[in-house]
Design a protein around this motif. Structure first.
Motif, PDB file in Angstrom:
ATOM      1  N   ILE A 111      66.297  45.381  31.877  1.00  0.00           N
ATOM      2  CA  ILE A 111      66.526  45.883  33.235  1.00  0.00           C
ATOM      3  C   ILE A 111      65.816  47.222  33.415  1.00  0.00           C
ATOM      4  O   ILE A 111      65.207  47.494  34.450  1.00  0.00           O
ATOM      5  CB  ILE A 111      68.035  46.015  33.532  1.00  0.00           C
ATOM      6  N   PHE A 112      65.881  48.076  32.387  1.00  0.00           N
ATOM      7  CA  PHE A 112      65.189  49.370  32.404  1.00  0.00           C
ATOM      8  C   PHE A 112      63.697  49.168  32.686  1.00  0.00           C
ATOM      9  O   PHE A 112      63.114  49.835  33.539  1.00  0.00           O
ATOM     10  CB  PHE A 112      65.396  50.073  31.057  1.00  0.00           C
ATOM     11  N   GLU A 113      63.077  48.227  31.952  1.00  0.00           N
ATOM     12  CA  GLU A 113      61.644  47.962  32.138  1.00  0.00           C
ATOM     13  C   GLU A 113      61.349  47.480  33.550  1.00  0.00           C
ATOM     14  O   GLU A 113      60.358  47.879  34.156  1.00  0.00           O
ATOM     15  CB  GLU A 113      61.155  46.944  31.109  1.00  0.00           C
ATOM     16  N   LYS A 114      62.204  46.610  34.072  1.00  0.00           N
ATOM     17  CA  LYS A 114      61.993  46.121  35.440  1.00  0.00           C
ATOM     18  C   LYS A 114      62.110  47.265  36.451  1.00  0.00           C
ATOM     19  O   LYS A 114      61.336  47.338  37.399  1.00  0.00           O
ATOM     20  CB  LYS A 114      62.992  45.020  35.790  1.00  0.00           C
ATOM     21  N   ILE A 115      63.080  48.145  36.246  1.00  0.00           N
ATOM     22  CA  ILE A 115      63.260  49.257  37.177  1.00  0.00           C
ATOM     23  C   ILE A 115      62.056  50.189  37.149  1.00  0.00           C
ATOM     24  O   ILE A 115      61.513  50.550  38.192  1.00  0.00           O
ATOM     25  CB  ILE A 115      64.558  50.035  36.879  1.00  0.00           C
ATOM     26  N   ILE A 116      61.603  50.585  35.962  1.00  0.00           N
ATOM     27  CA  ILE A 116      60.501  51.550  35.897  1.00  0.00           C
ATOM     28  C   ILE A 116      59.180  50.932  36.333  1.00  0.00           C
ATOM     29  O   ILE A 116      58.276  51.646  36.749  1.00  0.00           O
ATOM     30  CB  ILE A 116      60.372  52.232  34.517  1.00  0.00           C
ATOM     31  N   ASN A 117      59.073  49.607  36.261  1.00  0.00           N
ATOM     32  CA  ASN A 117      57.860  48.931  36.717  1.00  0.00           C
ATOM     33  C   ASN A 117      57.992  48.393  38.135  1.00  0.00           C
ATOM     34  O   ASN A 117      57.147  47.642  38.603  1.00  0.00           O
ATOM     35  CB  ASN A 117      57.482  47.794  35.759  1.00  0.00           C
ATOM     36  N   ARG A 118      59.093  48.769  38.799  1.00  0.00           N
ATOM     37  CA  ARG A 118      59.368  48.340  40.181  1.00  0.00           C
ATOM     38  C   ARG A 118      59.382  46.814  40.320  1.00  0.00           C
ATOM     39  O   ARG A 118      59.023  46.270  41.348  1.00  0.00           O
ATOM     40  CB  ARG A 118      58.352  48.924  41.160  1.00  0.00           C
ATOM     41  N   GLY A 119      59.819  46.129  39.259  1.00  0.00           N
ATOM     42  CA  GLY A 119      59.834  44.673  39.296  1.00  0.00           C
ATOM     43  C   GLY A 119      61.217  44.074  39.387  1.00  0.00           C
ATOM     44  O   GLY A 119      61.405  42.902  39.119  1.00  0.00           O
ATOM     45  N   ILE A 120      62.197  44.873  39.752  1.00  0.00           N
ATOM     46  CA  ILE A 120      63.565  44.356  39.836  1.00  0.00           C
ATOM     47  C   ILE A 120      63.912  44.102  41.300  1.00  0.00           C
ATOM     48  O   ILE A 120      63.459  44.815  42.189  1.00  0.00           O
ATOM     49  CB  ILE A 120      64.578  45.315  39.187  1.00  0.00           C
ATOM     50  N   ASN A 121      64.684  43.063  41.518  1.00  0.00           N
ATOM     51  CA  ASN A 121      65.154  42.804  42.876  1.00  0.00           C
ATOM     52  C   ASN A 121      66.677  42.779  42.862  1.00  0.00           C
ATOM     53  O   ASN A 121      67.309  42.817  41.804  1.00  0.00           O
ATOM     54  CB  ASN A 121      64.565  41.500  43.427  1.00  0.00           C
ATOM     55  N   ALA A 122      67.263  42.717  44.029  1.00  0.00           N
ATOM     56  CA  ALA A 122      68.720  42.792  44.151  1.00  0.00           C
ATOM     57  C   ALA A 122      69.401  41.636  43.424  1.00  0.00           C
ATOM     58  O   ALA A 122      70.467  41.815  42.835  1.00  0.00           O
ATOM     59  CB  ALA A 122      69.122  42.820  45.620  1.00  0.00           C
ATOM     60  N   GLU A 123      68.800  40.468  43.438  1.00  0.00           N
ATOM     61  CA  GLU A 123      69.394  39.303  42.770  1.00  0.00           C
ATOM     62  C   GLU A 123      69.411  39.499  41.251  1.00  0.00           C
ATOM     63  O   GLU A 123      70.400  39.187  40.593  1.00  0.00           O
ATOM     64  CB  GLU A 123      68.634  38.022  43.148  1.00  0.00           C
ATOM     65  N   ASP A 124      68.310  40.025  40.683  1.00  0.00           N
ATOM     66  CA  ASP A 124      68.269  40.337  39.244  1.00  0.00           C
ATOM     67  C   ASP A 124      69.399  41.302  38.889  1.00  0.00           C
ATOM     68  O   ASP A 124      70.098  41.131  37.897  1.00  0.00           O
ATOM     69  CB  ASP A 124      66.948  41.013  38.848  1.00  0.00           C
ATOM     70  N   LEU A 125      69.542  42.318  39.704  1.00  0.00           N
ATOM     71  CA  LEU A 125      70.547  43.351  39.452  1.00  0.00           C
ATOM     72  C   LEU A 125      71.959  42.760  39.528  1.00  0.00           C
ATOM     73  O   LEU A 125      72.796  43.016  38.667  1.00  0.00           O
ATOM     74  CB  LEU A 125      70.383  44.493  40.447  1.00  0.00           C
ATOM     75  N   LYS A 126      72.211  41.947  40.543  1.00  0.00           N
ATOM     76  CA  LYS A 126      73.528  41.332  40.695  1.00  0.00           C
ATOM     77  C   LYS A 126      73.837  40.425  39.503  1.00  0.00           C
ATOM     78  O   LYS A 126      74.936  40.475  38.949  1.00  0.00           O
ATOM     79  CB  LYS A 126      73.590  40.522  41.993  1.00  0.00           C
ATOM     80  N   ASN A 127      72.864  39.619  39.068  1.00  0.00           N
ATOM     81  CA  ASN A 127      73.071  38.737  37.918  1.00  0.00           C
ATOM     82  C   ASN A 127      73.372  39.538  36.657  1.00  0.00           C
ATOM     83  O   ASN A 127      74.241  39.182  35.874  1.00  0.00           O
ATOM     84  CB  ASN A 127      71.861  37.840  37.683  1.00  0.00           C
ATOM     85  N   TYR A 128      72.649  40.641  36.483  1.00  0.00           N
ATOM     86  CA  TYR A 128      72.887  41.480  35.311  1.00  0.00           C
ATOM     87  C   TYR A 128      74.287  42.074  35.341  1.00  0.00           C
ATOM     88  O   TYR A 128      75.016  42.048  34.357  1.00  0.00           O
ATOM     89  CB  TYR A 128      71.852  42.602  35.193  1.00  0.00           C
ATOM     90  N   ILE A 129      74.707  42.604  36.492  1.00  0.00           N
ATOM     91  CA  ILE A 129      76.021  43.242  36.591  1.00  0.00           C
ATOM     92  C   ILE A 129      77.127  42.226  36.302  1.00  0.00           C
ATOM     93  O   ILE A 129      78.068  42.509  35.568  1.00  0.00           O
ATOM     94  CB  ILE A 129      76.216  43.888  37.984  1.00  0.00           C
ATOM     95  N   GLU A 130      77.002  41.023  36.851  1.00  0.00           N
ATOM     96  CA  GLU A 130      78.022  40.001  36.617  1.00  0.00           C
ATOM     97  C   GLU A 130      78.060  39.590  35.146  1.00  0.00           C
ATOM     98  O   GLU A 130      79.133  39.383  34.587  1.00  0.00           O
ATOM     99  CB  GLU A 130      77.792  38.811  37.536  1.00  0.00           C
TER     100      GLU A 130
END
Length: 144
Positions: A111-130
């Motif tokens: 998730i860190f890599e996706k955030i710093i590379n601006r490659g994360i979306n809200a769905e990725d984040l929601k799936n990770y949190i759950e």
């Protein structure tokens, strides 16, 4: 030019206190790099190792020690959550999920890599949190 690095997982055989004081109220969630440098330097002096020269010259660089956990045989490395505005990513999350992400100090490497590379979306984040809510990670208050 890519730098070469090594990743080490430490498993302490007994409980440790991580923090600046003796009181349990003054705890940290990770061991800072200066503490690790000091410990390695001290040991290298005790055993007469040349490691102290490499430490002082900057040939050996260390980071802080961050937590990890094992989930179903997979090692999940955790890094500090980057400080930035997550407004658009979290605005559509349910309130408890949004608050959980806001309070999180650490996030998984992927998730860190996706955030710093601006490659994360809200769905990725929601799936990770759950997914994170289902784990029994000991630092639950520090990690989503």
């Amino acid at each position: 030019m890519r730098k070469k690095f090594h990743l080490f997982r430490l498993k302490f055989l007994s409980p440790i206190h991580v923090g600046t004081g003796i009181n349990s109220e003054e705890q940290d969630d990770f061991i800072h790099s200066d503490t690790l440098y000091g410990a390695l330097y001290y040991i290298s002096v005790l055993v007469g190792s040349d490691l102290k020269v490499d430490i002082l010259s900057g040939k050996i660089l260390l980071s802080s020690l961050f937590p990890y956990y094992i989930d179903g045989g997979k090692v999940v490395y955790l890094l500090p959550k980057p400080i930035q505005n997550y407004g658009d990513l979290v605005k559509n999350l349910d309130y408890p999920l949004r608050k959980g992400f806001k309070r999180a100090k650490f996030i998984p490497l992927e998730i860190f890599e996706k955030i710093i590379n601006r490659g994360i979306n809200a769905e990725d984040l929601k799936n990770y949190i759950e997914l994170a809510k289902k784990t029994n990670y000991a630092l639950a208050k520090s990690v989503i």
